[in-house]
Design a protein around this motif. Structure first.
Motif, mmCIF file in Angstrom:
data_model
loop_
_atom_site.group_PDB
_atom_site.id
_atom_site.type_symbol
_atom_site.label_atom_id
_atom_site.label_comp_id
_atom_site.label_asym_id
_atom_site.label_seq_id
_atom_site.Cartn_x
_atom_site.Cartn_y
_atom_site.Cartn_z
ATOM 1 N N VAL A 23 0.851 -1.095 -0.019
ATOM 2 C CA VAL A 23 -0.122 -0.089 -0.134
ATOM 3 C C VAL A 23 1.107 1.217 0.130
ATOM 4 C CG1 VAL A 23 -1.662 1.403 0.944
ATOM 5 C CG2 VAL A 23 -1.946 -1.238 1.298
ATOM 6 N N ILE A 24 0.415 2.239 -0.834
ATOM 7 C CA ILE A 24 0.998 3.546 -0.693
ATOM 8 C C ILE A 24 0.055 4.477 -0.388
ATOM 9 C CG2 ILE A 24 1.754 5.306 -2.404
ATOM 10 C CD1 ILE A 24 3.465 3.137 -3.903
ATOM 11 N N PHE A 25 0.607 5.361 0.705
ATOM 12 C CA PHE A 25 -0.509 6.685 0.994
ATOM 13 C C PHE A 25 0.428 7.663 0.201
ATOM 14 C CE2 PHE A 25 -0.707 10.109 4.219
ATOM 15 C CZ PHE A 25 -2.143 10.112 3.618
ATOM 16 N N MET A 26 -0.383 8.641 -0.060
ATOM 17 C CA MET A 26 0.176 9.777 -1.008
ATOM 18 C C MET A 26 -0.538 10.989 -0.266
ATOM 19 S SD MET A 26 0.317 8.792 -4.991
ATOM 20 C CE MET A 26 1.099 10.527 -5.128
ATOM 21 N N ALA A 27 0.241 12.104 -0.040
ATOM 22 C CA ALA A 27 -0.393 13.376 0.342
ATOM 23 C C ALA A 27 0.566 14.418 -0.152
ATOM 24 C CB ALA A 27 -0.187 13.247 1.946
ATOM 25 N N GLY A 60 4.221 0.382 2.285
ATOM 26 C CA GLY A 60 4.847 -0.786 3.181
ATOM 27 C C GLY A 60 3.561 -1.974 2.749
ATOM 28 N N THR A 61 3.685 -2.865 3.633
ATOM 29 C CA THR A 61 2.472 -3.943 3.394
ATOM 30 C C THR A 61 1.235 -3.294 4.112
ATOM 31 O OG1 THR A 61 2.849 -4.918 5.717
ATOM 32 C CG2 THR A 61 4.195 -5.579 3.833
ATOM 33 N N PRO A 62 0.219 -4.102 3.938
ATOM 34 C CA PRO A 62 -1.155 -3.459 4.515
ATOM 35 C C PRO A 62 -1.197 -3.711 5.897
ATOM 36 C CG PRO A 62 -1.603 -4.990 2.655
ATOM 37 C CD PRO A 62 -0.209 -5.178 2.808
ATOM 38 N N GLU A 63 -0.234 -4.638 6.395
ATOM 39 C CA GLU A 63 -0.295 -4.696 8.073
ATOM 40 C C GLU A 63 0.690 -3.453 8.556
ATOM 41 O OE1 GLU A 63 0.428 -7.042 5.926
ATOM 42 O OE2 GLU A 63 -1.144 -8.366 6.497
ATOM 43 N N GLN A 64 1.661 -3.013 7.853
ATOM 44 C CA GLN A 64 2.419 -1.739 8.277
ATOM 45 C C GLN A 64 1.659 -0.690 8.205
ATOM 46 O OE1 GLN A 64 5.515 -2.483 5.533
ATOM 47 N NE2 GLN A 64 6.971 -3.401 7.213
ATOM 48 N N VAL A 65 0.883 -0.233 7.092
ATOM 49 C CA VAL A 65 0.497 1.119 6.765
ATOM 50 C C VAL A 65 -0.867 1.173 7.499
ATOM 51 C CG1 VAL A 65 -0.658 2.308 5.077
ATOM 52 C CG2 VAL A 65 1.486 1.246 4.304
ATOM 53 N N PHE A 66 -1.718 0.170 7.520
ATOM 54 C CA PHE A 66 -2.824 0.329 8.421
ATOM 55 C C PHE A 66 -2.982 -0.102 9.888
ATOM 56 C CE2 PHE A 66 -4.474 -0.786 3.808
ATOM 57 C CZ PHE A 66 -5.397 0.382 3.663
ATOM 58 N N PHE A 106 -5.385 10.564 8.227
ATOM 59 C CA PHE A 106 -6.037 10.012 7.073
ATOM 60 C C PHE A 106 -7.035 8.860 7.599
ATOM 61 C CE2 PHE A 106 -6.602 7.313 3.248
ATOM 62 C CZ PHE A 106 -7.157 8.034 2.660
ATOM 63 N N LEU A 107 -6.214 7.826 7.982
ATOM 64 C CA LEU A 107 -6.860 6.532 8.511
ATOM 65 C C LEU A 107 -8.037 6.892 9.561
ATOM 66 C CD1 LEU A 107 -3.872 4.135 8.309
ATOM 67 C CD2 LEU A 107 -5.722 4.501 6.612
#
Length: 260
Positions: free
Chosen positions: A225-229, A237-243, A254-255
């Motif tokens: 997953v990439i989070f852009m701002a 990172g992985t979904p586990e890392q980002v979320f 954001f989340l």
């Protein structure tokens, strides 16, 4: 070798820097979700990858082939752009089907145009068209619309139109399939139809970039997953890392926002 390498992509509109130093890689069969608020540069990034916009800096490689380099004018020739677009399939949020063509004809259109440039087109036209139609029917069946192949877009629901759009993108056999907010124009029931097709493509090994506001979907379907701002990659990172354990305060903010 990575199937896709994006290095330091930049895009400016006048004095506005929409993308800055965007870099990432993808392996074949990987699913990458890109999340972020409206205006963060997600759609512009997809348009740059599909050569609908020309980056102002950086480079793009697919399977080791240099498709674009802002410092190399030879990679920016208009004669080459159409060929390079074949590496990517783009599914738009607003479907963009041709209203005068049936679902089947929409899926067949791009392969027919490309086939007409083949040196054996005149001598083998009938056989080539039959092969294109057979493939289009397989793709229509793959997205669950066998009985709707002869329907025009206005006779289809939004979810059905989006599934035709997915089949149309697949018809060119792209290396990377890109989705730009594929469910943003759909109600919850129709959203489920489209997300099921994307899951099936993931299970079949398709390489995909999905710009989405469906956080649970991104979390469950993605390899990364990439989070852009503000036009940059704030976190990836992985979904586990980002979320599950975001490091950036912008990501956390954001989340925390309620789903819409």
């Amino acid at each position: 070798m990575a199937i896709l390498e994006v290095k330091s992509i930049e895009k400016h509109f006048g004095a506005t820097r929409v993308l800055e130093d965007i870099s990432f890689t993808m392996e074949r069969g990987e699913v990458l979700s890109i999340i972020g608020s409206s205006g963060s540069g997600k759609t512009t990034l997809l348009r740059c990858l599909n050569f609908l916009e020309t980056p102002d800096g950086g480079s793009i490689f697919v399977d080791g082939e240099k498709l674009f380099d802002a410092a190399d004018p030879e990679t920016q020739l208009e004669s080459e752009v159409r060929r390079k677009r074949l590496h990517f399939g783009l599914v738009f949020q607003s479907f963009n089907l041709f209203p005068q063509y049936t679902a089947l004809e929409n899926v067949m259109l791009a392969p027919k145009l490309l086939a007409a440039e083949r040196p054996d087109w005149k001598s083998s036209k009938k056989q080539i068209l039959a092969e294109i139609e057979d493939n289009a029917r397989r793709l229509i069946d793959r997205v669950g619309l066998t009985s709707r192949a002869g329907n025009y877009p206005h006779q289809l629901s939004g979810g059905q139109q989006q599934r035709v759009a997915i089949a149309r993108a697949l018809a060119m056999d792209p290396d990377v399939l890109c989705f730009d907010e594929p469910t943003s124009a759909l109600d919850p029931e129709l959203t489920g139809e489209v997300l099921r097709v994307i899951r099936e493509l993931r299970d079949a090994g398709s390489t995909m970039i999905v710009v989405t506001h469906e956080m649970e979907f991104a979390r469950s379907v993605s390899d990364r997953v990439i989070f852009m701002a503000h036009g940059v990659i704030e976190e990836q990172g992985t979904p586990e890392q980002v979320f599950g354990n975001p490091q950036s305060e912008l990501t956390r903010a954001f989340l925390r926002k309620p789903a819409f």
